[in-house]
Design a protein around this motif. Sequence first.
Motif, PDB file in Angstrom:
ATOM      1  N   TYR A 236      28.784  17.863-101.627  1.00 22.35           N
ATOM      2  CA  TYR A 236      29.923  17.981-102.534  1.00 22.35           C
ATOM      3  C   TYR A 236      30.385  19.437-102.649  1.00 22.35           C
ATOM      4  CZ  TYR A 236      28.579  13.269-103.859  1.00 22.35           C
ATOM      5  OH  TYR A 236      28.270  11.942-103.834  1.00 22.35           O
ATOM      6  N   SER A 237      30.270  20.176-101.540  1.00 21.02           N
ATOM      7  CA  SER A 237      30.600  21.600-101.585  1.00 21.02           C
ATOM      8  C   SER A 237      32.081  21.855-101.883  1.00 21.02           C
ATOM      9  CB  SER A 237      30.217  22.273-100.263  1.00 21.02           C
ATOM     10  OG  SER A 237      30.866  21.616 -99.180  1.00 21.02           O
ATOM     11  N   GLU A 238      32.924  20.848-101.578  1.00 22.88           N
ATOM     12  CA  GLU A 238      34.359  21.015-101.844  1.00 22.88           C
ATOM     13  C   GLU A 238      34.670  20.907-103.339  1.00 22.88           C
ATOM     14  OE1 GLU A 238      33.957  16.536-100.997  1.00 22.88           O
ATOM     15  OE2 GLU A 238      32.923  18.403-100.545  1.00 22.88           O
ATOM     16  N   PHE A 239      33.645  20.666-104.156  1.00 21.57           N
ATOM     17  CA  PHE A 239      33.863  20.497-105.590  1.00 21.57           C
ATOM     18  C   PHE A 239      33.736  21.793-106.373  1.00 21.57           C
ATOM     19  CE2 PHE A 239      32.475  15.762-105.625  1.00 21.57           C
ATOM     20  CZ  PHE A 239      33.514  15.494-104.741  1.00 21.57           C
ATOM     21  N   ASP A 240      33.898  22.910-105.684  1.00 27.25           N
ATOM     22  CA  ASP A 240      33.918  24.171-106.410  1.00 27.25           C
ATOM     23  C   ASP A 240      35.304  24.300-107.022  1.00 27.25           C
ATOM     24  OD1 ASP A 240      33.303  26.590-107.447  1.00 27.25           O
ATOM     25  OD2 ASP A 240      33.593  27.705-105.579  1.00 27.25           O
ATOM     26  N   VAL A 241      35.471  23.612-108.156  1.00 32.03           N
ATOM     27  CA  VAL A 241      36.778  23.502-108.793  1.00 32.03           C
ATOM     28  C   VAL A 241      37.003  24.671-109.747  1.00 32.03           C
ATOM     29  CG1 VAL A 241      38.137  22.120-110.411  1.00 32.03           C
ATOM     30  CG2 VAL A 241      36.873  21.000-108.567  1.00 32.03           C
ATOM     31  N   ARG A 242      38.149  25.292-109.619  1.00 34.32           N
ATOM     32  CA  ARG A 242      38.479  26.422-110.491  1.00 34.32           C
ATOM     33  C   ARG A 242      39.755  26.112-111.262  1.00 34.32           C
ATOM     34  NH1 ARG A 242      41.405  31.337-110.047  1.00 34.32           N
ATOM     35  NH2 ARG A 242      40.578  32.920-111.458  1.00 34.32           N
ATOM     36  N   VAL A 243      39.657  26.242-112.576  1.00 40.20           N
ATOM     37  CA  VAL A 243      40.832  26.053-113.428  1.00 40.20           C
ATOM     38  C   VAL A 243      41.394  27.441-113.704  1.00 40.20           C
ATOM     39  CG1 VAL A 243      41.715  25.116-115.592  1.00 40.20           C
ATOM     40  CG2 VAL A 243      39.759  24.035-114.482  1.00 40.20           C
ATOM     41  N   SER A 244      42.533  27.742-113.095  1.00 44.50           N
ATOM     42  CA  SER A 244      43.089  29.091-113.228  1.00 44.50           C
ATOM     43  C   SER A 244      44.108  29.204-114.354  1.00 44.50           C
ATOM     44  CB  SER A 244      43.735  29.524-111.902  1.00 44.50           C
ATOM     45  OG  SER A 244      44.751  28.615-111.532  1.00 44.50           O
ATOM     46  N   GLN A 245      44.585  28.046-114.835  1.00 43.16           N
ATOM     47  CA  GLN A 245      45.631  28.092-115.851  1.00 43.16           C
ATOM     48  C   GLN A 245      45.603  26.851-116.732  1.00 43.16           C
ATOM     49  OE1 GLN A 245      49.275  28.992-113.835  1.00 43.16           O
ATOM     50  NE2 GLN A 245      50.433  29.313-115.705  1.00 43.16           N
ATOM     51  N   VAL A 246      45.662  27.056-118.047  1.00 44.32           N
ATOM     52  CA  VAL A 246      45.846  25.967-119.009  1.00 44.32           C
ATOM     53  C   VAL A 246      46.881  26.446-120.020  1.00 44.32           C
ATOM     54  CG1 VAL A 246      44.817  24.494-120.776  1.00 44.32           C
ATOM     55  CG2 VAL A 246      43.453  25.150-118.788  1.00 44.32           C
ATOM     56  N   ASN A 258      42.465  24.457-108.975  1.00 41.39           N
ATOM     57  CA  ASN A 258      42.576  24.947-107.602  1.00 41.39           C
ATOM     58  C   ASN A 258      44.071  25.117-107.303  1.00 41.39           C
ATOM     59  OD1 ASN A 258      39.835  24.955-107.460  1.00 41.39           O
ATOM     60  ND2 ASN A 258      39.642  23.165-106.166  1.00 41.39           N
ATOM     61  N   ALA A 259      44.606  24.429-106.292  1.00 43.71           N
ATOM     62  CA  ALA A 259      46.038  24.569-105.981  1.00 43.71           C
ATOM     63  C   ALA A 259      46.871  23.449-106.603  1.00 43.71           C
ATOM     64  CB  ALA A 259      46.225  24.577-104.464  1.00 43.71           C
ATOM     65  N   THR A 260      46.204  22.532-107.314  1.00 40.92           N
ATOM     66  CA  THR A 260      46.905  21.367-107.872  1.00 40.92           C
ATOM     67  C   THR A 260      47.465  21.674-109.260  1.00 40.92           C
ATOM     68  OG1 THR A 260      45.386  19.900-106.675  1.00 40.92           O
ATOM     69  CG2 THR A 260      46.674  18.918-108.448  1.00 40.92           C
ATOM     70  N   SER A 288      41.987  12.117-102.643  1.00 41.08           N
ATOM     71  CA  SER A 288      42.669  13.394-102.457  1.00 41.08           C
ATOM     72  C   SER A 288      43.207  13.891-103.791  1.00 41.08           C
ATOM     73  CB  SER A 288      43.823  13.227-101.469  1.00 41.08           C
ATOM     74  OG  SER A 288      44.846  12.419-102.044  1.00 41.08           O
ATOM     75  N   SER A 289      43.406  15.197-103.870  1.00 39.29           N
ATOM     76  CA  SER A 289      43.914  15.779-105.114  1.00 39.29           C
ATOM     77  C   SER A 289      45.317  15.273-105.436  1.00 39.29           C
ATOM     78  CB  SER A 289      43.906  17.311-105.023  1.00 39.29           C
ATOM     79  OG  SER A 289      44.664  17.739-103.904  1.00 39.29           O
ATOM     80  N   SER A 290      46.090  14.879-104.423  1.00 34.46           N
ATOM     81  CA  SER A 290      47.444  14.371-104.674  1.00 34.46           C
ATOM     82  C   SER A 290      47.398  13.022-105.392  1.00 34.46           C
ATOM     83  CB  SER A 290      48.231  14.243-103.367  1.00 34.46           C
ATOM     84  OG  SER A 290      47.574  13.372-102.468  1.00 34.46           O
TER      85      SER A 290
END
Length: 462
Positions: A236-246, A258-260, A288-290
Amino acid sequence: MIQYDSRKVKPGDTFVAIPGLKYDGADFIPQAIANGAQVIVAEKEVLVPPGIKFERVPSARKALAYLSAKYYDFPSRKLKLIGVTGTNGKTTVTHLIHSILTTAGFKTGIIGTINSTLTTPESADLQAELAQMVKEGITHCVMEVSSHALAQERVYGCEFAQAIFTNLTHDHLDYHKTMEGYLAAKRKLFEMLPAEAVAIINVDDPASASLIEVVKGEVIPYGLKQAKHELRSTKYSEFDVRVSQVEIREKEMFLKINATEIRTPLIGLHHAYNILAAYHSGLALGLSSSFIKKGIEAVKVIPGRQEEIDLGQPFRVIVDFAHSPDSLQKLIETYRPFTKGKIILVFGCPGERDREKRPIMGEIAARFADQVVVTTDDPHGEDPVQIINDIVKGIERSGKVFMIEIDRRKAIEEALKMAQAGDTVLIAGRGHEKFQDFAGKKTTLDDRQVCKEVLSGGSQKS
């Protein structure tokens, strides 16, 4: 069939005598036998007539759960079962995941507070419901798992593909006695996860460490405070999820994960956590994130969860299920920045439930709201006046002026009548519920409907 209610027993059935809080199922064994039960299962030795099979077990609740699962051929193994537990957020997270899966094209079931008498049904009813889902071709089921259900072994025999933890705050201490006991009940869900299952845990909550240590398989952590998390495997290495904005706005919240980019009418920091939990669930299911974004954004309102009643009045009216100290505080804090006038709060506490939280909620109401109307919730068998007195103890410490109106309908009417342009009226505690319980007698009352009736009647001030 497997039965736990002697009144429902039919010839040839198995009756499991489960001990309850008020009644012991063993007392109803004669009635079950009279109705045709062929097998009796109980925790204590019971004399039964010749020809009736008796089985003594250490835990009648576990026996009921396992026998029910076996009777229906273990339906949870034939779909992906996702369990969501935590004090607050269960209903929202389950609805978000249900929307994500439906958007992705999966036939998905949902079990929880809004569509069930109990948040999590009794084990025999739960297994029957899961079996029906399998029969209908449902491939995924997302379910609220309450602490009561875990303590009472209602989900014993279920095989979960995912378990999600939202948070742990003060609630249900009438049943669990201590926060440690409450946490121990929540921990059961993670202890029962098979090694191939995934645990999705809010690591910003202090209780998370206790849950992580009992998980046999992968733990996918989520949170807003932590930027990066260590995973146990590379799967699950792709799960390094970063919330950059709320960004929380008056009627919309924007999140960048991430980019979503996600835009949702579900506002408040607590909803950011709920969305993150659902987002990770979707990722763990290989979506997928979409698809995840589309599913989250499709949820416009969850019944009785920050549900806005807008009939064109010059003030906001919000109906919410907040019935714990933490959820009540978060509800008020969410609307404070967007309220030019006063926050008017209507709330009560249920009877025969966690008495400790009543003055705490009273104190929170007084501290964070501008005007408070204390009323009834579900008194059950307890004196409504006593419940209100317990709440008032917390309000009186603040010295704030407040109003008491036992009749909840009238309390809502009063709050709406006192509201001025720019105010926010918060009606908390019951959310989607349509009946009040007074000593077992159900009285029709839907907070949302009452608001609509009062507002359409032109009784509000402008």
